[in-house]
Design a protein around this motif. Sequence first.
Motif, PDB file in Angstrom:
ATOM      1  N   HIS A 262      -3.674 -43.137 -46.713  1.00 40.45           N
ATOM      2  CA  HIS A 262      -4.311 -42.188 -46.014  1.00 40.45           C
ATOM      3  C   HIS A 262      -4.365 -40.807 -46.908  1.00 40.45           C
ATOM      4  N   GLY A 263      -3.758 -40.614 -47.864  1.00 42.67           N
ATOM      5  CA  GLY A 263      -3.765 -39.250 -48.476  1.00 42.67           C
ATOM      6  C   GLY A 263      -2.930 -38.130 -47.835  1.00 42.67           C
ATOM      7  N   LEU A 264      -1.602 -38.368 -48.072  1.00 34.66           N
ATOM      8  CA  LEU A 264      -0.749 -37.503 -47.073  1.00 34.66           C
ATOM      9  C   LEU A 264      -0.446 -36.307 -48.040  1.00 34.66           C
ATOM     10  N   GLY A 265      -1.325 -35.405 -47.978  1.00 36.52           N
ATOM     11  CA  GLY A 265      -1.421 -34.192 -48.894  1.00 36.52           C
ATOM     12  C   GLY A 265      -0.671 -33.047 -48.107  1.00 36.52           C
ATOM     13  N   ALA A 266      -0.727 -31.876 -48.623  1.00 38.18           N
ATOM     14  CA  ALA A 266       0.346 -30.820 -48.122  1.00 38.18           C
ATOM     15  C   ALA A 266      -0.361 -30.684 -46.785  1.00 38.18           C
ATOM     16  N   ALA A 267      -1.521 -30.655 -46.479  1.00 36.91           N
ATOM     17  CA  ALA A 267      -2.169 -30.120 -45.076  1.00 36.91           C
ATOM     18  C   ALA A 267      -1.469 -31.107 -44.070  1.00 36.91           C
ATOM     19  N   ARG A 268      -1.449 -32.433 -44.387  1.00 35.85           N
ATOM     20  CA  ARG A 268      -0.850 -33.346 -43.534  1.00 35.85           C
ATOM     21  C   ARG A 268       0.647 -33.256 -43.134  1.00 35.85           C
ATOM     22  N   PHE A 269       1.394 -32.719 -44.312  1.00 32.74           N
ATOM     23  CA  PHE A 269       2.595 -32.433 -44.201  1.00 32.74           C
ATOM     24  C   PHE A 269       3.055 -31.234 -43.508  1.00 32.74           C
ATOM     25  N   ASP A 270       2.249 -30.489 -43.629  1.00 30.66           N
ATOM     26  CA  ASP A 270       2.167 -29.199 -42.761  1.00 30.66           C
ATOM     27  C   ASP A 270       2.109 -29.374 -41.251  1.00 30.66           C
ATOM     28  N   ARG A 271       0.937 -30.179 -40.904  1.00 23.59           N
ATOM     29  CA  ARG A 271       0.759 -30.502 -39.756  1.00 23.59           C
ATOM     30  C   ARG A 271       2.132 -31.244 -38.963  1.00 23.59           C
TER      31      ARG A 271
ATOM     32  N   ALA B 148      12.152 -29.128 -45.453  1.00 21.25           N
ATOM     33  CA  ALA B 148      12.614 -29.500 -46.834  1.00 21.25           C
ATOM     34  C   ALA B 148      12.342 -30.853 -47.170  1.00 21.25           C
ATOM     35  N   ILE B 149      12.148 -31.715 -46.392  1.00 21.95           N
ATOM     36  CA  ILE B 149      11.949 -33.356 -46.707  1.00 21.95           C
ATOM     37  C   ILE B 149      10.480 -33.312 -46.770  1.00 21.95           C
ATOM     38  N   ALA B 150       9.728 -32.739 -45.979  1.00 23.22           N
ATOM     39  CA  ALA B 150       8.155 -32.678 -46.032  1.00 23.22           C
ATOM     40  C   ALA B 150       7.800 -32.124 -47.280  1.00 23.22           C
ATOM     41  N   ALA B 151       8.293 -30.985 -47.762  1.00 20.10           N
ATOM     42  CA  ALA B 151       7.879 -30.474 -49.081  1.00 20.10           C
ATOM     43  C   ALA B 151       8.334 -31.250 -50.169  1.00 20.10           C
ATOM     44  N   ALA B 152       9.754 -31.756 -50.105  1.00 21.51           N
ATOM     45  CA  ALA B 152       9.827 -32.593 -51.384  1.00 21.51           C
ATOM     46  C   ALA B 152       9.006 -34.144 -51.410  1.00 21.51           C
ATOM     47  N   LEU B 153       8.818 -34.703 -50.212  1.00 22.78           N
ATOM     48  CA  LEU B 153       7.678 -35.745 -50.443  1.00 22.78           C
ATOM     49  C   LEU B 153       6.461 -35.420 -51.021  1.00 22.78           C
ATOM     50  N   SER B 154       5.828 -34.498 -50.313  1.00 23.24           N
ATOM     51  CA  SER B 154       4.481 -33.943 -50.762  1.00 23.24           C
ATOM     52  C   SER B 154       4.515 -33.708 -52.213  1.00 23.24           C
ATOM     53  N   ALA B 155       5.491 -32.983 -52.568  1.00 22.13           N
ATOM     54  CA  ALA B 155       5.582 -32.729 -54.132  1.00 22.13           C
ATOM     55  C   ALA B 155       5.735 -34.125 -54.928  1.00 22.13           C
ATOM     56  N   GLN B 156       6.584 -34.954 -54.542  1.00 23.81           N
ATOM     57  CA  GLN B 156       6.811 -36.149 -55.047  1.00 23.81           C
ATOM     58  C   GLN B 156       5.570 -36.920 -55.110  1.00 23.81           C
TER      59      GLN B 156
ATOM     60  N   GLY C 276      19.498 -24.431 -30.633  1.00 22.70           N
ATOM     61  CA  GLY C 276      20.991 -24.503 -31.089  1.00 22.70           C
ATOM     62  C   GLY C 276      20.839 -24.728 -32.771  1.00 22.70           C
ATOM     63  N   ALA C 277      22.377 -24.821 -33.297  1.00 21.50           N
ATOM     64  CA  ALA C 277      22.561 -24.978 -34.878  1.00 21.50           C
ATOM     65  C   ALA C 277      21.933 -26.186 -35.145  1.00 21.50           C
ATOM     66  N   ASN C 278      22.108 -27.311 -34.650  1.00 16.63           N
ATOM     67  CA  ASN C 278      21.827 -28.531 -34.864  1.00 16.63           C
ATOM     68  C   ASN C 278      19.849 -28.623 -34.873  1.00 16.63           C
ATOM     69  N   ALA C 279      19.508 -28.046 -33.783  1.00 15.11           N
ATOM     70  CA  ALA C 279      18.021 -27.933 -33.562  1.00 15.11           C
ATOM     71  C   ALA C 279      17.382 -27.088 -34.619  1.00 15.11           C
ATOM     72  N   ASP C 280      18.041 -26.059 -35.020  1.00 13.86           N
ATOM     73  CA  ASP C 280      17.502 -25.192 -36.337  1.00 13.86           C
ATOM     74  C   ASP C 280      17.693 -26.153 -37.667  1.00 13.86           C
ATOM     75  N   ARG C 281      18.741 -26.834 -37.639  1.00 14.40           N
ATOM     76  CA  ARG C 281      18.871 -27.727 -38.918  1.00 14.40           C
ATOM     77  C   ARG C 281      17.783 -28.798 -38.881  1.00 14.40           C
ATOM     78  N   ALA C 282      17.578 -29.427 -37.796  1.00 12.83           N
ATOM     79  CA  ALA C 282      16.617 -30.361 -37.621  1.00 12.83           C
ATOM     80  C   ALA C 282      15.072 -29.916 -38.137  1.00 12.83           C
ATOM     81  N   LYS C 283      14.770 -28.680 -37.768  1.00  9.41           N
ATOM     82  CA  LYS C 283      13.580 -28.113 -38.319  1.00  9.41           C
ATOM     83  C   LYS C 283      13.556 -27.860 -39.974  1.00  9.41           C
ATOM     84  N   ALA C 284      14.555 -27.115 -40.308  1.00  7.73           N
ATOM     85  CA  ALA C 284      14.806 -26.788 -41.647  1.00  7.73           C
ATOM     86  C   ALA C 284      14.774 -28.217 -42.712  1.00  7.73           C
ATOM     87  N   LYS C 285      15.460 -29.233 -42.058  1.00 10.01           N
ATOM     88  CA  LYS C 285      15.715 -30.274 -42.857  1.00 10.01           C
ATOM     89  C   LYS C 285      14.312 -30.781 -42.878  1.00 10.01           C
ATOM     90  N   ALA C 286      13.507 -31.066 -41.826  1.00 12.98           N
ATOM     91  CA  ALA C 286      12.372 -31.696 -41.746  1.00 12.98           C
ATOM     92  C   ALA C 286      11.254 -30.901 -42.712  1.00 12.98           C
TER      93      ALA C 286
END
Length: 133
Positions: free
Chosen positions: A82-91, A118-126, A106-116
């Motif tokens: 499906h071509g998981l490019g940067a645009a799809r990861f951004d979406r 970071a994970i998306a950026a790392a996966l996209s780059a890889q 809250g803190a865990n909600a903020d962490r869930a967003k930040a981790k997502a």
Amino acid sequence: MLRSPSAPTDLATRADIDRLLRRFYDRALTDPDLEAAFATLAVVGLDEHLPVVGDFWEQVLFGTGRYRGRLVPVHTALHRQHGLGAARFDRWVRLWTDSVDALFAGANADRAKAKAAAIAAALSAQLDRASSA
């Protein structure tokens, strides 16, 4: 300061994660930019997939060590189809963030967003590196 009864609380339990995942996947499965990539779940079955993803997020947020999957190979296969490019990861990150914000604060909600993000950026780059190799 007292919170109103309808004010969001923080992500705190596996039940919270499961609720978040249901909301996110309900949106992702019908999103014009993501539905093709998520259609694979029709074969696997959402009810079988969600516990695995729940284990992943429970490990990321609460350090449970339950997740035993392999994130990269699964997404590599999806990328080939499906071509998981940067645009799809951004979406994906946008839908995830909107889902978190609709239910939790809250803190865990903020962490869930930040981790997502970071994970998306790392996966996209890889995946980009693997595609150009």
